[in-house]
Motif scaffolding. Structure first.
Motif, mmCIF file in Angstrom:
data_model
loop_
_atom_site.group_PDB
_atom_site.id
_atom_site.type_symbol
_atom_site.label_atom_id
_atom_site.label_comp_id
_atom_site.label_asym_id
_atom_site.label_seq_id
_atom_site.Cartn_x
_atom_site.Cartn_y
_atom_site.Cartn_z
ATOM 1 N N TRP A 187 49.418 -2.251 68.105
ATOM 2 C CA TRP A 187 48.860 -2.494 66.870
ATOM 3 C C TRP A 187 48.773 -1.471 65.862
ATOM 4 C CZ3 TRP A 187 47.607 -6.300 63.822
ATOM 5 C CH2 TRP A 187 47.334 -7.241 64.565
ATOM 6 N N GLY A 224 37.315 -7.322 66.428
ATOM 7 C CA GLY A 224 38.041 -7.288 65.944
ATOM 8 C C GLY A 224 38.442 -6.806 64.628
ATOM 9 N N GLY A 241 40.341 -4.469 62.326
ATOM 10 C CA GLY A 241 41.470 -4.535 61.666
ATOM 11 C C GLY A 241 40.930 -3.395 60.309
ATOM 12 N N ASP A 243 37.720 -1.755 67.016
ATOM 13 C CA ASP A 243 39.056 -2.388 67.068
ATOM 14 C C ASP A 243 40.139 -1.753 68.431
ATOM 15 O OD1 ASP A 243 40.474 -4.130 65.143
ATOM 16 O OD2 ASP A 243 41.879 -2.689 66.012
ATOM 17 N N LEU A 244 41.424 -1.904 68.821
ATOM 18 C CA LEU A 244 41.830 -1.972 69.908
ATOM 19 C C LEU A 244 42.804 -0.717 68.499
ATOM 20 C CD1 LEU A 244 42.710 -1.866 72.346
ATOM 21 C CD2 LEU A 244 44.874 -3.035 71.820
ATOM 22 N N SER A 245 43.359 -0.773 67.591
ATOM 23 C CA SER A 245 44.013 0.031 67.308
ATOM 24 C C SER A 245 43.379 1.171 66.156
ATOM 25 C CB SER A 245 45.274 -0.633 66.225
ATOM 26 O OG SER A 245 45.494 0.303 65.738
ATOM 27 N N GLN A 290 44.490 1.425 62.966
ATOM 28 C CA GLN A 290 43.450 0.313 62.135
ATOM 29 C C GLN A 290 41.940 0.540 61.911
ATOM 30 O OE1 GLN A 290 44.688 -2.151 60.704
ATOM 31 N NE2 GLN A 290 44.183 -4.296 61.996
ATOM 32 N N PRO A 346 39.221 -1.464 73.115
ATOM 33 C CA PRO A 346 39.265 -2.574 73.233
ATOM 34 C C PRO A 346 38.017 -3.279 73.325
ATOM 35 C CG PRO A 346 39.901 -1.255 75.621
ATOM 36 C CD PRO A 346 39.424 -0.278 75.230
ATOM 37 N N MET A 347 38.403 -4.824 72.753
ATOM 38 C CA MET A 347 37.152 -5.716 73.048
ATOM 39 C C MET A 347 36.534 -6.233 74.601
ATOM 40 S SD MET A 347 38.661 -9.100 71.533
ATOM 41 C CE MET A 347 39.733 -8.728 70.359
ATOM 42 N N GLU A 348 37.493 -5.755 75.270
ATOM 43 C CA GLU A 348 37.533 -5.961 77.449
ATOM 44 C C GLU A 348 36.340 -5.084 77.610
ATOM 45 O OE1 GLU A 348 40.291 -5.889 75.877
ATOM 46 O OE2 GLU A 348 41.782 -7.120 75.919
ATOM 47 N N ILE A 368 37.172 -12.298 63.170
ATOM 48 C CA ILE A 368 38.604 -13.047 62.371
ATOM 49 C C ILE A 368 39.792 -12.276 62.806
ATOM 50 C CG2 ILE A 368 39.311 -13.418 59.617
ATOM 51 C CD1 ILE A 368 36.939 -13.515 59.465
ATOM 52 N N TYR A 369 40.776 -13.676 63.420
ATOM 53 C CA TYR A 369 41.890 -13.366 64.166
ATOM 54 C C TYR A 369 41.947 -12.609 65.177
ATOM 55 C CZ TYR A 369 44.396 -17.747 62.199
ATOM 56 O OH TYR A 369 44.869 -18.608 61.581
ATOM 57 N N TRP A 422 43.339 -11.921 71.058
ATOM 58 C CA TRP A 422 43.745 -11.077 71.884
ATOM 59 C C TRP A 422 43.430 -10.313 73.463
ATOM 60 C CZ3 TRP A 422 49.049 -9.100 70.717
ATOM 61 C CH2 TRP A 422 49.213 -10.288 69.014
HETATM 62 C C1 LIG Z 1 45.357 -9.859 62.792
HETATM 63 S S1 LIG Z 1 44.117 -8.949 63.034
HETATM 64 C C2 LIG Z 1 43.020 -9.083 62.594
HETATM 65 C C3 LIG Z 1 41.908 -7.651 61.463
HETATM 66 C C4 LIG Z 1 40.586 -8.411 61.561
HETATM 67 N N1 LIG Z 1 39.397 -8.992 62.332
HETATM 68 C C5 LIG Z 1 41.472 -9.111 59.511
HETATM 69 O O1 LIG Z 1 40.583 -9.892 59.612
HETATM 70 O O2 LIG Z 1 41.850 -8.537 59.057
HETATM 71 C C6 LIG Z 1 43.833 -8.646 65.152
HETATM 72 C C7 LIG Z 1 43.197 -7.138 64.960
HETATM 73 O O3 LIG Z 1 42.986 -7.317 66.782
HETATM 74 C C8 LIG Z 1 42.771 -5.903 66.943
HETATM 75 N N2 LIG Z 1 42.954 -5.956 68.146
HETATM 76 C C9 LIG Z 1 44.101 -6.693 69.117
HETATM 77 N N3 LIG Z 1 44.254 -6.889 70.234
HETATM 78 C C10 LIG Z 1 42.525 -5.694 70.628
HETATM 79 C C11 LIG Z 1 41.753 -6.126 71.910
HETATM 80 N N4 LIG Z 1 42.156 -6.089 73.249
HETATM 81 N N5 LIG Z 1 40.819 -5.260 71.295
HETATM 82 C C12 LIG Z 1 40.200 -4.687 69.947
HETATM 83 N N6 LIG Z 1 41.151 -5.378 68.832
HETATM 84 C C13 LIG Z 1 41.987 -5.407 69.458
HETATM 85 C C14 LIG Z 1 44.274 -5.033 66.323
HETATM 86 O O4 LIG Z 1 43.904 -4.339 66.578
HETATM 87 C C15 LIG Z 1 44.004 -5.849 64.931
HETATM 88 O O5 LIG Z 1 43.277 -4.843 64.485
#
Ligand SMILES: C[S@@+](CC[C@H](N)C(=O)[O-])C[C@H]1O[C@@H](n2cnc3c(N)ncnc32)[C@H](O)[C@@H]1O
Length: 259
Positions: free
Chosen positions: A16, A58, A60, A80-82, A85, A106-108, A124-125, A129
């Motif tokens: 990410w 998440g 983003g 958010d993990l990243s 972001q 991490p959301m975990e 959202i989306y 993950w």
């Molecule tokens: C498709 S993007 C969506 C971002 C935002 N919600 C949007 O609508 O633009 C997915 C997001 O999930 C985050 N992500 C992925 N795995 C994750 C995790 N295990 N814990 C937290 N965030 C995570 C990524 O870093 C990324 O920012």
């Protein structure tokens, strides 16, 4: 947490951070639940957000946080993990008057979130993950006030298994077999996704103590949509399979009572 899960989270974090730039988009004018999906303006799932404390899982690049702040949210928390972001989100929310806490985690692993605190949570989306859905949902549930709402969107699990080629929709893998799927070059970088069925999301929400209010599987495709059908998201595909799954649920007001 299992070492296997930790390894996958680390791999996805690195992934990410590399692809984040491809996702620095969004609008505070309208809350989109995904390509070809109805928007919050049409669905009104979150209801009024004015004076609410809201968690985004998440988050983003922070555009949904900006959307919520501009509609009067009292305070916001984005996880958010990243780091890449979170850094962009920090720039986006720095222009706002609303207090926003950004957490790179991490959301975990959201056990540090305050308990019974947020009025609403949104994702959202991003939720799909997670490498541990029950654990992530238990954190969201614990952090919501009784009666608090959770709305999330994710790519529809049927859409994920079907691809359009030679003018035909084909199953590229089993829908029923759930497993981690390692993509060697997803957007040019290795990443791991977890394949889940619709029922897995629903049962995990119920297992975490949520009461389900709405499940949305609608596509909105303009009549004149001419997007190449072979593209991952196309009108041709979305007319047959919903591209996005949206679920609204809430934490019951009385502990242990499904109401
Ligand atoms: C498709 S993007 C969506 C971002 C935002 N919600 C949007 O609508 O633009 C997915 C997001 O999930 C985050 N992500 C992925 N795995 C994750 C995790 N295990 N814990 C937290 N965030 C995570 C990524 O870093 C990324 O920012």
């Amino acid at each position: 947490m299992l070492q296997q899960h930790k390894d996958m989270i680390q791999m996805n974090k690195e992934g990410w951070n590399k692809v984040a730039g491809q996702f620095f988009e969004g609008s505070f004018e309208r809350l989109s639940y995904g390509t070809y999906a109805p928007s919050e303006e049409e669905l009104n799932l979150l209801g009024t957000v004015a004076d609410c404390a809201i968690l985004e899982v998440g988050c983003g690049s922070g555009h949904t946080l900006e959307y919520l702040a501009k509609r009067g949210a009292r305070e916001l928390c984005g996880v958010d993990l990243s780091g890449a972001q979170i850094e962009t989100a920090r720039q986006v929310v720095s222009k706002l008057d609303t207090p926003v806490v950004l957490v790179e985690a991490p959301m975990e692993e959201m056990s540090e979130l305050p308990e019974n605190y947020f009025d609403k949570a949104v994702s959202i989306y991003a939720l799909g993950w997670t490498v541990d859905l029950p654990r992530t949902l238990s954190h969201v549930h614990r952090s919501l006030k009784p009666g608090g709402i959770f709305v999330f969107s994710w790519e529809h699990p049927v859409h994920s298994v079907v691809e359009y080629s030679d003018e035909v929709l084909k199953f590229r893998r089993s829908y029923v077999s759930e497993s981690f799927e390692r993509h060697e070059a997803w957007r040019g970088t290795p990443i791991v996704m977890h394949n889940r069925k619709v029922s897995t999301f629903i049962n995990a929400l119920i297992g975490a103590g949520f009461v389900i209010d709405a499940v949305i599987e609608e596509s909105e495709v303009d009549e004149g949509d001419t997007v190449n059908p072979a593209k991952w998201y196309s009108g041709a595909k979305a007319r047959i399979i919903p591209s996005t799954l949206i679920i609204k649920c809430h934490k019951s007001r009385v502990e242990g009572e499904a109401s």
